[in-house]
Design an enzyme around this catalytic site. Structure first.
Site, PDB file in Angstrom:
ATOM      1  N   CYS A  84      -4.681  -0.299  -2.353  1.00 21.43           N
ATOM      2  CA  CYS A  84      -5.795  -0.414  -3.201  1.00 21.43           C
ATOM      3  C   CYS A  84      -5.452   0.613  -4.638  1.00 21.43           C
ATOM      4  O   CYS A  84      -4.848  -0.013  -5.597  1.00 21.43           O
ATOM      5  CB  CYS A  84      -7.013   0.536  -2.459  1.00 21.43           C
ATOM      6  SG  CYS A  84      -8.647  -0.003  -3.392  1.00 21.43           S
ATOM      7  N   HIS A 114      -7.787  -2.709   1.857  1.00 24.76           N
ATOM      8  CA  HIS A 114      -7.479  -1.670   2.860  1.00 24.76           C
ATOM      9  C   HIS A 114      -6.907  -2.217   4.323  1.00 24.76           C
ATOM     10  O   HIS A 114      -7.926  -2.435   5.264  1.00 24.76           O
ATOM     11  CB  HIS A 114      -8.564  -0.788   3.084  1.00 24.76           C
ATOM     12  CG  HIS A 114      -8.662   0.334   1.680  1.00 24.76           C
ATOM     13  ND1 HIS A 114      -8.057   1.226   1.578  1.00 24.76           N
ATOM     14  CD2 HIS A 114      -9.664   0.071   0.646  1.00 24.76           C
ATOM     15  CE1 HIS A 114      -8.497   1.711   0.461  1.00 24.76           C
ATOM     16  NE2 HIS A 114      -9.365   0.777  -0.014  1.00 24.76           N
ATOM     17  N   GLU A 120      -5.451  -1.249   6.615  1.00 28.74           N
ATOM     18  CA  GLU A 120      -5.203   0.028   7.716  1.00 28.74           C
ATOM     19  C   GLU A 120      -6.509   0.203   8.477  1.00 28.74           C
ATOM     20  O   GLU A 120      -6.570   0.332   9.555  1.00 28.74           O
ATOM     21  CB  GLU A 120      -4.838   1.252   6.896  1.00 28.74           C
ATOM     22  CG  GLU A 120      -6.351   1.991   6.057  1.00 28.74           C
ATOM     23  CD  GLU A 120      -6.279   1.510   4.699  1.00 28.74           C
ATOM     24  OE1 GLU A 120      -5.733   0.539   4.432  1.00 28.74           O
ATOM     25  OE2 GLU A 120      -6.946   2.133   3.701  1.00 28.74           O
TER      26      GLU A 120
END
Ligand code: GLN
Length: 545
Positions: free
Chosen positions: A389, A515, A517
């Site tokens: 990001c 993102h 993650e």
């Protein structure tokens, strides 16, 4: 009929209630049950989106774009529970809904009160999760905060009502406490006794206790706790400090037969426990050889929770790549005044150099130039780099400044006067003044180009990942940037937004506007994290040859 398990906490905060609730969820899934996870947060914020990562840790984003408490990240990593806006209930949302209804005159002139109106609203939200899918077996509801806090009273009261209405065989109370150790190594049970009394004052008798302690409780201590708390001795469990990883906790609970006790209390007949995916994950953990040092260059470095999902995803990637990932946390402002960042990132740095650099998400101007320095260093030294990001925007700024020579190139988030706004506010964001839930949030599709690292990672050009940002790569720089070699590697399906950039002639340098993650699990690492760590491992081993 659905079963409910309320997980509350006592004595103090940060005992790992989220991990305990998630581990219980994982165990019940191992028994073939369909589990849903819900978090009740007693704070008055409507959601976590406006809270500082310094105070509250990361904001976890769901598919539908809810900005939630980081415990939902634990649920996502341990269980298969679908997670959306509905799975995160805050005092702010509840009051907001009740006050709106009051303004609409929907309470028909009655005096609007905590009991029943606030508790009814909480109950309706919990039951709505149960109703989403008729195949749901168990809903685990974690109540944030500590028993005794003023803020959590309405949530505990709702739990009491649900227990009363649905019966003890359908609703369990699991209470997590702490056994502190005093000089001489003795574990003290008194805070647990008091904590259970506080629950009883709320009208709830816990069925199961999970005691946080440095070591496994002995039989005498369990019996003592049971005697004082009206909990059966076989329902007193220990969550002892693990030296391995939090992902061992489901196995630790299983050894103590937590799932058996929960199921027999609720009269659920289940199949034999299958925890094979957790066991093989622990085997991979034990089999890791060597390590890679990953420099996380960000601005919220003091609080581990601020980048929780990023750190977890790196750990998952290490499990898959067979290496230990050592986190080297670097506050980017430390790089700012330096002409040469080798002393912090390079081989002469204390503890050795880093094998990879990750610049995570973030907001605001502070520390940005240090991140740009770290990116330039990784690019020039051929050290694997992963931008998440903000970390992708940093790559774009570095490329514009140092490769295209546009000296003051910047994002308008950091410099509104720049002559070269290579990253800027998305058009639809320009008129928005409110802060809560106004970013580009949640799942969005993007399409990977041929012959890119991102396509290699996902193995599929159609990618769907979660976003949380306001700023974007500015399209009028596309031509100039890519002519100089920067690979624009993925776009939104309409081609309007750049979603990924990659460095040419580099072992692995990639940034994404989303993102990844948030979707990483210990049993299957997010593809980009997996490939980043594999690249760092390979570069390190080549260097060692
Ligand atoms: N501040 C940047 C933006 O809003 C990046 C956000 C992020 O990293 N999550 O676009």
């Amino acid at each position: 009929m659905n079963k409910f398990i309320f997980v509350s906490g006592g004595v103090c905060s940060s005992l790992g209630k989220g991990v305990a609730a998630s581990s219980l969820g994982a165990l019940l899934e191992g028994r073939g049950l369909n589990v849903r996870m819900v978090k009740c947060d007693p704070y008055i914020n409507v959601d976590a989106g406006t809270m500082s990562p310094y105070q509250h840790g990361e904001v976890y984003v769901t598919d539908d774009g809810a900005e939630t408490d980081l415990d939902l990240g634990n649920y996502a990593r341990f269980t298969k529970s679908p997670l959306s806006r509905a799975n995160s209930i805050t005092t702010g949302q509840v009051y907001d809904a009740v006050i709106r209804k009051e303004r609409e005159g929907r309470y028909l002139g009655r005096c609007v009160q905590v009991i029943p109106h606030i508790t009814d609203e909480i109950k309706a939200r919990i039951l709505a999760v149960a109703k989403e899918d008729p195949d749901t077996d168990v809903i685990i509801v974690e109540i944030g905060g500590t028993v005794g806090d003023i803020e959590s009273i309405p949530f505990l009261e709702t739990a009491r009502q649900i227990i009363h209405e649905m019966g003890r065989e359908n609703v369990l109370s699991v209470h997590l406490t702490l056994l502190p150790e005093v000089a001489g190594g003795e574990l003290k049970t008194k805070p647990t006794q008091h904590s259970v009394k506080a629950m009883q004052e709320q009208g709830i008798q816990p069925d199961i206790l999970i005691c946080r302690a440095p070591v496994m409780l002995d039989e005498a201590t369990r019996r003592k706790i049971a005697l004082f708390t009206n909990v059966a001795p076989d329902a007193v469990f220990t969550s002892y400090d693990v030296s391995t990883t939090i992902y061992e906790i489901p196995l630790i609970f299983s050894e103590q037969k937590l799932d058996q006790v929960v199921l027999s209390r609720m009269g659920v007949v289940s199949r034999h426990a299958d925890l094979s995916s957790w066991c093989s994950m622990m085997e991979r953990f034990a089999a890791r050889k060597g390590k890679v040092r990953i420099g996380i260059v960000g601005k919220y470095m003091e609080l581990h929770d601020a980048y929780k999902s990023v750190y977890e995803a790196l750990f998952h990637a290490g499990l898959e790549g067979g290496v230990e990932v050592e986190l080297v946390k670097i506050d980017s402002s430390r790089l700012e005044g330096l002409d040469n960042v080798d002393s912090i990132l390079g081989p002469e740095a204390e503890g050795g150099g880093v094998d990879g650099i990750l610049v995570p998400g973030g907001f605001g101007q502070r520390g940005i130039s240090g991140m740009v320095k770290a990116a330039a260093w990784a690019r020039l030294n051929k050290v694997p780099y992963f931008g998440v990001c903000l970390g992708m925007q940093i790559m774009v700024i570095d490329w514009a400044r140092h490769v295209l020579g546009l000296e003051d190139a910047d994002s308008t988030e950091f410099n509104q006067e720049t002559r070269h706004p290579v990253v800027s506010l998305m058009e639809e964001q320009e008129d928005i003044t409110a802060y809560g839930a106004t970013m580009r949030l949640g799942n969005w599709d993007c399409v990977a180009e041929q012959n890119t690292l991102i396509l290699a990672a996902y193995g599929d050009k159609d990618i769907r990942e979660r976003h949380r940002h306001r700023y974007e790569f500015v399209n009028r720089y596309r031509q100039e940037m890519s002519a100089a070699g920067l690979r624009l590697a993925a776009f939104t399906p309409d081609g309007k937004l750049v979603e990924c950039v990659e460095w040419p002639d580099h072992p692995w340098g990639l940034g994404v506007q989303f993102h990844p993650e948030f979707k990483s699990k210990p049993t299957s690492a997010a593809p980009l994290f997996r490939d980043f760590i594999a690249a760092a491992r390979d570069v390190r081993s080549k260097g060692a040859q």
